[in-house]
Design a protein around this motif. Structure first.
Motif, PDB file in Angstrom:
ATOM      1  N   GLN A 142       0.843  -1.185   0.062  1.00  0.00           N
ATOM      2  CA  GLN A 142      -0.065  -0.070  -0.101  1.00  0.00           C
ATOM      3  C   GLN A 142       0.800   1.147  -0.005  1.00  0.00           C
ATOM      4  O   GLN A 142       1.442   1.498   1.162  1.00  0.00           O
ATOM      5  N   LEU A 143       0.862   2.102  -1.144  1.00  0.00           N
ATOM      6  CA  LEU A 143       1.596   3.167  -1.388  1.00  0.00           C
ATOM      7  C   LEU A 143       1.203   4.537  -0.780  1.00  0.00           C
ATOM      8  O   LEU A 143      -0.272   4.044  -0.932  1.00  0.00           O
ATOM      9  N   GLY A 144       1.659   5.457  -0.334  1.00  0.00           N
ATOM     10  CA  GLY A 144       1.107   6.473   0.262  1.00  0.00           C
ATOM     11  C   GLY A 144       2.175   7.499   0.663  1.00  0.00           C
ATOM     12  O   GLY A 144       3.253   7.289   0.726  1.00  0.00           O
ATOM     13  N   PRO A 145       1.567   8.598   1.524  1.00  0.00           N
ATOM     14  CA  PRO A 145       2.480   9.577   1.854  1.00  0.00           C
ATOM     15  C   PRO A 145       3.586   8.932   2.793  1.00  0.00           C
ATOM     16  O   PRO A 145       4.641   9.309   2.751  1.00  0.00           O
ATOM     17  N   VAL A 155       1.138  -2.917  -6.615  1.00  0.00           N
ATOM     18  CA  VAL A 155       1.096  -1.657  -5.664  1.00  0.00           C
ATOM     19  C   VAL A 155      -0.288  -1.214  -5.874  1.00  0.00           C
ATOM     20  O   VAL A 155      -1.142  -1.349  -7.039  1.00  0.00           O
ATOM     21  N   SER A 156      -0.762  -0.371  -4.769  1.00  0.00           N
ATOM     22  CA  SER A 156      -1.927   0.264  -4.916  1.00  0.00           C
ATOM     23  C   SER A 156      -1.975   1.316  -6.022  1.00  0.00           C
ATOM     24  O   SER A 156      -0.684   1.599  -6.295  1.00  0.00           O
ATOM     25  N   PRO A 157      -2.881   2.175  -6.451  1.00  0.00           N
ATOM     26  CA  PRO A 157      -3.100   2.984  -7.461  1.00  0.00           C
ATOM     27  C   PRO A 157      -1.964   4.252  -7.208  1.00  0.00           C
ATOM     28  O   PRO A 157      -1.759   4.581  -6.143  1.00  0.00           O
ATOM     29  N   ILE A 158      -1.288   4.387  -8.425  1.00  0.00           N
ATOM     30  CA  ILE A 158      -0.242   5.220  -8.462  1.00  0.00           C
ATOM     31  C   ILE A 158      -0.281   6.694  -8.977  1.00  0.00           C
ATOM     32  O   ILE A 158       0.926   7.343  -9.225  1.00  0.00           O
ATOM     33  N   GLY A 185      -3.847  14.643   0.446  1.00  0.00           N
ATOM     34  CA  GLY A 185      -4.055  14.003   1.625  1.00  0.00           C
ATOM     35  C   GLY A 185      -4.442  12.586   1.512  1.00  0.00           C
ATOM     36  O   GLY A 185      -4.688  11.828   2.415  1.00  0.00           O
ATOM     37  N   SER A 186      -4.594  12.039   0.256  1.00  0.00           N
ATOM     38  CA  SER A 186      -5.178  10.760   0.160  1.00  0.00           C
ATOM     39  C   SER A 186      -4.093   9.840   0.879  1.00  0.00           C
ATOM     40  O   SER A 186      -2.857   9.786   0.642  1.00  0.00           O
ATOM     41  N   GLU A 187      -4.586   8.749   1.342  1.00  0.00           N
ATOM     42  CA  GLU A 187      -3.852   7.618   2.132  1.00  0.00           C
ATOM     43  C   GLU A 187      -3.741   6.403   1.282  1.00  0.00           C
ATOM     44  O   GLU A 187      -2.958   5.586   1.635  1.00  0.00           O
ATOM     45  N   HIS A 188      -4.518   6.220   0.258  1.00  0.00           N
ATOM     46  CA  HIS A 188      -4.753   4.967  -0.555  1.00  0.00           C
ATOM     47  C   HIS A 188      -4.727   5.161  -1.964  1.00  0.00           C
ATOM     48  O   HIS A 188      -4.351   3.985  -2.645  1.00  0.00           O
ATOM     49  N   GLY A 189      -4.927   6.023  -2.475  1.00  0.00           N
ATOM     50  CA  GLY A 189      -4.930   6.317  -3.840  1.00  0.00           C
ATOM     51  C   GLY A 189      -5.893   5.907  -4.957  1.00  0.00           C
ATOM     52  O   GLY A 189      -6.001   6.099  -5.991  1.00  0.00           O
ATOM     53  N   TYR A 190      -6.903   5.417  -4.292  1.00  0.00           N
ATOM     54  CA  TYR A 190      -8.246   5.278  -4.906  1.00  0.00           C
ATOM     55  C   TYR A 190      -8.849   6.236  -5.354  1.00  0.00           C
ATOM     56  O   TYR A 190      -9.935   6.195  -6.200  1.00  0.00           O
ATOM     57  N   LEU A 248       4.057  10.586  -4.267  1.00  0.00           N
ATOM     58  CA  LEU A 248       4.804   8.863  -4.279  1.00  0.00           C
ATOM     59  C   LEU A 248       6.202   9.416  -4.826  1.00  0.00           C
ATOM     60  O   LEU A 248       6.909   8.574  -4.570  1.00  0.00           O
ATOM     61  N   GLY A 249       6.445  10.275  -5.699  1.00  0.00           N
ATOM     62  CA  GLY A 249       7.744  10.453  -6.037  1.00  0.00           C
ATOM     63  C   GLY A 249       7.659  10.791  -7.466  1.00  0.00           C
ATOM     64  O   GLY A 249       8.815  10.832  -8.217  1.00  0.00           O
TER      65      GLY A 249
END
Length: 806
Positions: free
Chosen positions: A11-14, A38-41, A47-52, A64-65
């Motif tokens: 799970q990618l995020g901040p 990986v979760s949505p990129i 402020g999203s914690e999940h990317g959906y 994410l970079g």
């Protein structure tokens, strides 16, 4: 199509960026994972914690970079031969912060003349777009009026609080009254509660800040997938996981268009009813594996526990007629939460059927504290939506499910038969028309909100069954049912994903594994819950029973984690409180409960004692279900951190940071040959995971052969063989408490596939000396399942090439 042997979900995020993921690649390779998943990129809402909640499908998430970080991660994966699977979200985009979404911003600015107007599923015949963002605290509109009175124009934008909205060209001149400027726009700011009940755009579930995207339009599809397909053209993505495929207008058409554009591995996030399979016409590898979760976890549930646990629920006042509760919750979801979608479907019926005008006027339907009037057509639509056997039908090939839904709606509301017949006739006459499409895509939402997000929190007889893709009425899975399902998967969907834990599961695989042990001592658990409830129960029965099971399943757990979980569960159940209508007094009771229980030394000791009674059985179940999942047909996915014991609950609890440093230290010890004990550290699970993943990466795992144990304790083992020559055998212990009580294995053995070579156990490194029994080569379980309750046997010959380990 490139199919990887396994995936590891991050799970990618901040708090976990591309750079952080790149730092884990060496660990994942050594663990045995074959691809990072990986979760949505893409760029997500602030402020999203999940990317959906994607806001810009043409841009990689800067949080994410950005593109530089993504490219570096892919390059790092490629150096070690790992693939990358990316989660994509074609159904919706976030519109909660208009300034963050360039498509939505332009729609609000230009209205139906915007080039992006066709991108969103908006009913433009309704006129202006209401944006439900103003305060709505039941004060008769005073708060909303005050917010509107405070509107200002700043930098050519309409400003309301900390949000900004675009101004249509020519609608503002310096000195204009902001309230009048507001009236000139293509949108209206309205109270969040009442405004959400009458939206002209389709949403994701009932979330007003997520607007549906019309990817059925080829041009919209191209725009929404341009960045993802650019990665594919550069061979920088090996697989795609398609989120919420049932929400699309035409899932099959979408997937065929995606397949035409992308040759890699595609799996869809879709919940299957028991026995259901994805439509054969879909050009995909399969689903993300919730069906496998139910089948594997069910193996470790004792069906003998059903009656005592049902009796416990009934004596506590918890409903056990899950069908009735589901029907009630689905109907509530359709008539209240999803009222805008139901109204839009009903309008399609009424607009084309003059006879509808002759129907009786309206009927009052409770909606929280308000009362909303539903037309007869809306009632018929809501009733139909509430009765699909699965999440949706796929006409014309899914006609059986459609027929079943119509028949059930007729039985429950015969007074609506004429309208139901009218809807049925029009849908059958044009199964690809707008009415058919909207009914089908909305039915999945009704099931999700009614069943998963409501009924599963009310029918809490045994919560390990109340899982995504689960069925609370099916108390466990027999050996025969499991083997049949595994064989079908191997034959028809061998490249489908399988899983035990995801970001969507209600509780982790290890919590469910421990709870499964309770089904072996149901009377003991029931007595404990009755006693604990008398001493410190929660006033709402369903939440009370869920709370005690959760406490046992996730023990030890902090008061804060348990409080947050129970508060979410109470609001989802919508019995004494809800997200829209919170009951502050009841929520105060819920918030205080964890601390009251944990601060009562005697009560906490009793809970700890029961946990101690089942802890080792829970570990046995956890190892068994993990090994079965990792070696059974399909492509296994490992959710982040679950290579050690993981006692997480529903999100956001299951998105907490993972201690990879500890996992790396344990992995180094395992690589030196250490055989870990079965204890609270969980190193043994990482050992099982590593050996299974490395094996899958090293050898083809084709074919499936059930192996039938023989002997007094045959029912306590599940075994099967894999590989072209059936030279890999998985064995796992079932129902360990009853096994111990009955005297252990007592000569029980598993037949091994015939052929040349020598068998050894990858988990212990020990050679296996099979015996000849009745003409078969067998392995005695008392020897094989020692010291671990699982075994992974491999047959090697003189020609076997040993893989090079990392």
């Amino acid at each position: 199509m490139d199919t990887r042997a396994s995936t590891y979900r991050l799970q990618l995020g901040p708090g976990r960026t591309f750079a952080d993921a790149a730092s884990l690649v060496d660990y994942l390779h050594r663990l045995g994972a074959d691809a990072l998943y990986v979760s949505p990129i893409l760029a997500a809402a602030p402020g999203s914690e999940h990317g959906y909640d994607v806001v810009d499908p043409a841009r990689v998430s800067p949080v994410l970079g950005g593109e530089e970080g993504r490219s570096a991660l892919v390059a790092r994966l490629r150096t070690l031969g790992l693939g990358i699977v990316v989660d994509i979200v074609p159904n919706h985009m976030s519109v909660a912060v208009p300034a963050a979404n360039p498509w939505w911003w332009d729609v609000l600015r230009e209205g139906p003349n915007s080039p992006y107007a066709r991108c969103f599923d908006i009913d433009w015949t309704r006129g202006l777009i209401p944006l439900p963002v103003l305060p709505d605290d039941g004060d008769g509109g005073d708060a909303a009026a005050a917010a509107l009175a405070g509107l200002t124009v700043v930098d050519d934008c309409l400003s309301c609080g900390d949000q900004r909205y675009p101004l249509a060209p020519g609608t503002y001149a310096p000195g204009d009254d902001p309230a009048e400027v507001h009236q000139r726009q293509h949108y209206r700011l309205v109270p969040w509660r009442s405004g959400a009940a009458d939206l002209p755009y389709r949403r994701f579930f009932d979330i007003s800040g997520l607007a549906a995207v019309r990817v059925e339009d080829p041009d919209v599809f191209t725009a929404a997938h341009a960045e993802v397909l650019r990665w594919a053209e550069r061979d920088e993505v090996d697989g795609l996981r398609v989120d919420h495929v049932d929400g699309l207008s035409d899932p099959g058409g979408y997937l065929r268009r995606l397949r035409d554009s992308y040759a890699g591995w595609i799996v869809v996030e879709k919940i299957l009813a028991p026995g259901e399979t994805p439509p054969a016409s879909w050009p995909v590898a399969g689903t993300t594996g919730y069906d496998a979760l139910r089948e594997v976890c069910g193996l470790f549930i004792d069906p003998e526990g059903e009656r005592p646990l049902t009796d416990l629920a009934e004596t506590l006042g918890v409903p056990t007629d899950t069908g009735a509760v589901e029907a009630e919750c689905r109907r509530a979801a359709a008539t209240a939460l999803l009222r805008p979608e139901v109204r839009r479907i009903a309008a399609l019926v009424d607009d084309h059927d003059d006879g509808a005008a002759g129907e009786p006027e309206t009927e009052a339907v409770a909606d929280g504290e308000d009362t909303t009037r539903l037309s007869r057509t809306e009632q018929a639509v809501a009733e139909l939506l509430s009765h699909f056997p699965g999440y949706r039908s796929y006409l014309p090939e899914g006609e059986a499910d459609w027929t079943a839904a119509v028949a059930r709606a007729h039985r429950t509301r015969p007074d609506l038969s004429s309208l139901l017949d009218r809807i049925d006739g029009r849908v059958r006459a044009d199964p690809r028309g707008e009415l058919a499409r909207r009914v089908q895509q909305t039915s999945g939402t009704v099931v999700a909100k009614g069943t998963e997000d409501t009924a599963f929190y009310r029918t809490t007889r045994f919560i390990a069954l109340n899982e995504v893709g689960g069925d609370p009425d099916r108390f466990g899975v027999s050996l025969a049912e499991f083997h049949d399902a595994a064989a079908r998967r191997e034959a028809s969907w061998p490249r489908a994903m399988t899983t035990l834990s995801t970001h969507d599961t209600k509780r982790s695989e290890d919590v469910r594994a421990r709870l499964a042990a309770l089904t072996e001592i149901p009377a003991e658990f029931a007595a404990a819950v009755r006693d604990w409830t008398e001493r410190c129960g929660i006033g709402e029965p369903s939440l009370n029973l869920l709370a005690w099971q959760t406490l046992v399943g996730a023990w030890p757990i902090s008061a804060a984690r348990l409080r947050d979980y129970l508060l979410k569960a109470a609001r989802e159940a919508k019995l004494r409180t809800s997200w829209l209508e919170p009951d502050t007094d009841f929520e105060k009771e819920v918030r205080s409960w964890p601390e009251r229980v944990l601060s009562d030394a005697s009560l906490a000791d009793d809970v700890a004692a029961l946990v101690a009674r089942i802890r080792e059985a829970g570990w046995s179940n956890a190892l068994g279900q993990k090994l079965v999942q990792l070696t059974a047909p399909g492509v296994p996915d490992l959710y982040q951190g679950t290579e050690l014991w993981d006692l997480s609950l529903v999100d956001p609890d299951n998105r907490r940071p993972v201690d990879f440093a500890t996992r790396m230290v344990i992995l180094e010890r395992l690589e030196s040959g250490w055989l870990p004990p079965i204890d609270a550290a969980g190193a043994v699970k990482l050992h099982v995971v590593r050996q299974a993943l490395l094996l899958r990466r090293d050898r083809p795992m084709r074919g499936y052969r059930p192996l039938a144990p023989t002997g007094a304790a045959a029912a306590h083992a599940v075994a099967f063989a894999r590989g072209p020559a059936f030279d890999v055998v998985t064995i796992a212990t079932r129902l360990p408490l009853r096994l111990a009580d009955s005297g252990g294995w007592r000569g029980t053995a598993v037949p091994l596939p015939s052929g040349p070579g020598v068998w050894s156990d990858l988990l212990t490194g020990r050679g296996i000396a099979p015996e000849r029994t009745d003409g078969f080569t067998t392995a005695r379980l008392a020897e094989v399942l020692n010291p671990y309750p699982v075994a992974l046997l491999v047959r090697r010959t003189a020609d076997t090439v040993e893989p090079r380990r990392p």
